[in-house]
Enzyme design. Structure first.
Site, mmCIF file in Angstrom:
data_model
loop_
_atom_site.group_PDB
_atom_site.id
_atom_site.type_symbol
_atom_site.label_atom_id
_atom_site.label_comp_id
_atom_site.label_asym_id
_atom_site.label_seq_id
_atom_site.Cartn_x
_atom_site.Cartn_y
_atom_site.Cartn_z
ATOM 1 N N LYS A 20 0.846 -1.207 0.000
ATOM 2 C CA LYS A 20 0.000 0.000 0.000
ATOM 3 C C LYS A 20 0.877 1.250 0.000
ATOM 4 O O LYS A 20 0.667 2.158 -0.801
ATOM 5 C CB LYS A 20 -0.882 -0.007 1.243
ATOM 6 C CG LYS A 20 -1.541 1.338 1.557
ATOM 7 C CD LYS A 20 -2.446 1.284 2.772
ATOM 8 C CE LYS A 20 -1.736 1.568 4.050
ATOM 9 N NZ LYS A 20 -1.449 2.963 4.370
ATOM 10 N N ASN A 21 1.853 1.299 0.900
ATOM 11 C CA ASN A 21 2.608 2.539 1.072
ATOM 12 C C ASN A 21 3.589 2.795 -0.070
ATOM 13 O O ASN A 21 4.084 3.905 -0.220
ATOM 14 C CB ASN A 21 3.323 2.539 2.428
ATOM 15 C CG ASN A 21 2.305 2.576 3.561
ATOM 16 O OD1 ASN A 21 1.134 2.871 3.341
ATOM 17 N ND2 ASN A 21 2.741 2.233 4.756
ATOM 18 N N CYS A 113 -5.079 10.999 12.878
ATOM 19 C CA CYS A 113 -5.947 9.830 12.982
ATOM 20 C C CYS A 113 -5.613 9.140 14.291
ATOM 21 O O CYS A 113 -4.847 9.648 15.097
ATOM 22 C CB CYS A 113 -5.740 8.891 11.799
ATOM 23 S SG CYS A 113 -4.099 8.219 11.761
ATOM 24 N N ARG A 118 -0.049 13.599 13.294
ATOM 25 C CA ARG A 118 0.453 13.519 11.909
ATOM 26 C C ARG A 118 0.445 14.868 11.189
ATOM 27 O O ARG A 118 -0.202 15.048 10.164
ATOM 28 C CB ARG A 118 -0.328 12.474 11.120
ATOM 29 C CG ARG A 118 -0.337 11.122 11.819
ATOM 30 C CD ARG A 118 -1.007 10.059 11.020
ATOM 31 N NE ARG A 118 -0.091 9.555 9.971
ATOM 32 C CZ ARG A 118 -0.411 8.529 9.170
ATOM 33 N NH1 ARG A 118 -1.586 7.970 9.259
ATOM 34 N NH2 ARG A 118 0.456 8.109 8.252
ATOM 35 N N ASP A 298 4.743 0.148 11.994
ATOM 36 C CA ASP A 298 3.532 -0.527 11.511
ATOM 37 C C ASP A 298 3.487 -1.997 11.928
ATOM 38 O O ASP A 298 2.440 -2.634 11.829
ATOM 39 C CB ASP A 298 3.435 -0.436 9.987
ATOM 40 C CG ASP A 298 3.130 0.978 9.530
ATOM 41 O OD1 ASP A 298 3.260 1.255 8.330
ATOM 42 O OD2 ASP A 298 2.774 1.817 10.387
ATOM 43 N N ARG A 391 -8.686 -0.846 4.585
ATOM 44 C CA ARG A 391 -7.929 0.237 3.932
ATOM 45 C C ARG A 391 -6.582 -0.281 3.437
ATOM 46 O O ARG A 391 -5.996 0.263 2.506
ATOM 47 C CB ARG A 391 -7.689 1.393 4.912
ATOM 48 C CG ARG A 391 -8.901 2.273 5.168
ATOM 49 C CD ARG A 391 -8.499 3.455 6.013
ATOM 50 N NE ARG A 391 -7.234 3.983 5.564
ATOM 51 C CZ ARG A 391 -6.280 4.456 6.388
ATOM 52 N NH1 ARG A 391 -6.473 4.455 7.686
ATOM 53 N NH2 ARG A 391 -5.158 4.930 5.902
#
Ligand code: EPZ
Length: 410
Positions: A20-21, A113, A118, A298, A391
């Site tokens: 994803k990143n 979030c 952030r 993560d 997500r």
């Protein structure tokens, strides 16, 4: 929709899709040219689909065929659509490429979030160093100007700020030097793709990077790297369940994680895969998260669950990247009977037996961590908030049940 998870053992082989990143960074960089940029091994997950919607709404031609995504054409606006931008942090990865290519961007602030506030100060300070005018209101940030090469030292090796600065400097007038860059595998992938597009970058994968601005960049095709966080997630699920699996990945991208779990399993490391055979969980020792190649933040929720399941062990986990991540996750695990004492950003975990409970996925990786805990707990666990998990994970429940996990949606 919730997950219902029961203790069950995982066995078999699973292939991990694109990261994803990495996908989000490369999609941001596709704005640097109107030529066609083709990304393969692109994951079909909510964040990526939202990023593609943003690009489409702003004028890009977007074609999706399976895991191959093609983006081309010009933007007809530099205002990023608010209603989608706020759904993902990844929208902030358009700042650098839009300033670089169009000299202007209007970004609705993606907001903090669950894992932390952030802010974007490092991104914006860097763009300002390139001569860009930055104006910030409560809800949006506007940048305009033609980037001019300069030297910029980041106060923290921010992944997103590094990605934005790399994109802005590629088309800046003159030479730039970025100091204290992030060096995550996703950054290296971006640097390699930018060079394939004609950028002049010296220091790929290094913390000091030199960029000679060029007139323009052309299209390219690039394969997205395997998702190291998803690979670590599957390995953690297997370990928590007492199972054995093989997962494809670039082992060096999750080396710190593999070192941390090595005492609890038999690991076989291959060029593009890792096999894990569970032994008894031995705790995770002392772990401190930090920028690559330190332990990835993560992956912290994953080993927090493994630590909580490691009967008779004491583990210490220090979260040094996101201020809220650890407390949020500990609170959920404590509902499952975890014995954790938390002070500031340090958790001391007394491993023991966890019991099934009703818990909530407060963020993407926290949700994955709860699945890990539930697979090793006694009894049934209900996990709500799984829209957060979707997500960043493709069909997590289906993929885990294919390996033997008792996990269903209800
Ligand atoms: C990227 O977020 C990832 N997201 C995150 O993954 C990942 O956890 C993080 O890098 C660290 O590896 C994407 O790539 C889309 P940072 P990013 O800028 O770029 C502070 C996931 O679950 N900071 O390296 O936002 C920041 O608050 C997500 O896939 C500033 O203070 O991370 C944080 O404390 C979660 N000012 C720390 O630096 C800034 O201008 C690291 O943030 C920028 C960052």
């Amino acid at each position: 929709m919730d997950y219902i998870v029961e203790p069950s053992r995982l066995f078999g082989k699973i292939s991990v899709y694109g990261a994803k990143n990495c996908a989000l960074a490369l999609l941001g960089a596709s704005v640097l040219t109107h030529d066609e940029v083709i990304l393969t091994n692109c994951p079909s997950i909510v964040d990526v689909n939202n990023m593609l919607s943003i690009l489409k709404l702003m004028g890009k031609r977007v074609l999706v065929e399976g895991d191959k995504v093609s983006i081309s054409g010009h933007l007809f606006t530099t205002c990023i659509p608010k209603d989608i931008a706020k759904l993902l942090r990844g929208s902030s990865l358009l700042l650098g490429s839009m300033v670089g290519r169009y000299g202007s961007v209007n970004l609705p602030l993606p907001g903090g979030c669950a894992i932390g506030s952030r802010p974007l100060d490092i991104h914006l300070e860097g763009l300002n160093k390139l001569g860009i005018v930055v104006e910030q209101s409560k809800s949006t940030v506007t940048c305009f100007g033609t980037p001019k090469g300069n030297v910029y030292t980041m106060r923290f090796p921010s992944v997103g700020a590094t990605e934005n600065m790399l994109c802005a400097c590629c088309l800046a007038q003159g030479q730039s030097t970025l100091i204290n860059c992030a060096t995550e595998p996703e950054i290296v992938a971006l640097e390699k793709m930018l060079v394939q597009m004609g950028a002049k970058i010296d220091g790929i994968g290094k913390s000091v990077v030199h960029i000679q601005g060029v007139e323009g960049l052309h299209g390219t095709q690039f394969q997205i790297i395997p998702d190291r966080i998803v690979a670590a997630t599957y390995l953690s699920c297997a370990l928590a369940s007492g199972g054995s699996i093989t997962v494809n990945c670039n082992p060096k991208d999750l080396f710190a994680f593999l070192q941390t779990i090595a005492s609890s399993c038999k690991l076989s490391i291959y060029k593009n895969a890792v096999s894990l055979q569970s032994r008894s969980l031995q705790g995770v020792g002392q772990v401190q998260t930090g920028p690559y190649p330190q332990f990835a933040t993560d992956m912290q929720p994953l080993i927090l669950s493994l630590a909580a399941l490691s009967s008779g062990s004491v583990s210490i986990i220090k979260e040094d990247v996101f201020e809220n991540r650890l407390a949020n996750q500990c609170n959920q695990l404590i509902k499952m009977g975890a014995e954790i004492s938390l002070k500031d950003n340090i958790a001391v975990v007394m491993g023991g037996n966890l019991v099934g409970a009703t818990v909530k996925a407060l963020d993407l990786r926290g949700g994955a961590g709860l699945v890990v805990a539930a697979l090793g707990a006694k009894g049934k666990t209900r996990i709500s908030g799984i829209e957060n998990i979707n997500r960043g994970y493709v069909d997590l429940a289906q993929n885990l049940s294919n390996l033997g996990a008792k996990i269903s949606c209800s």
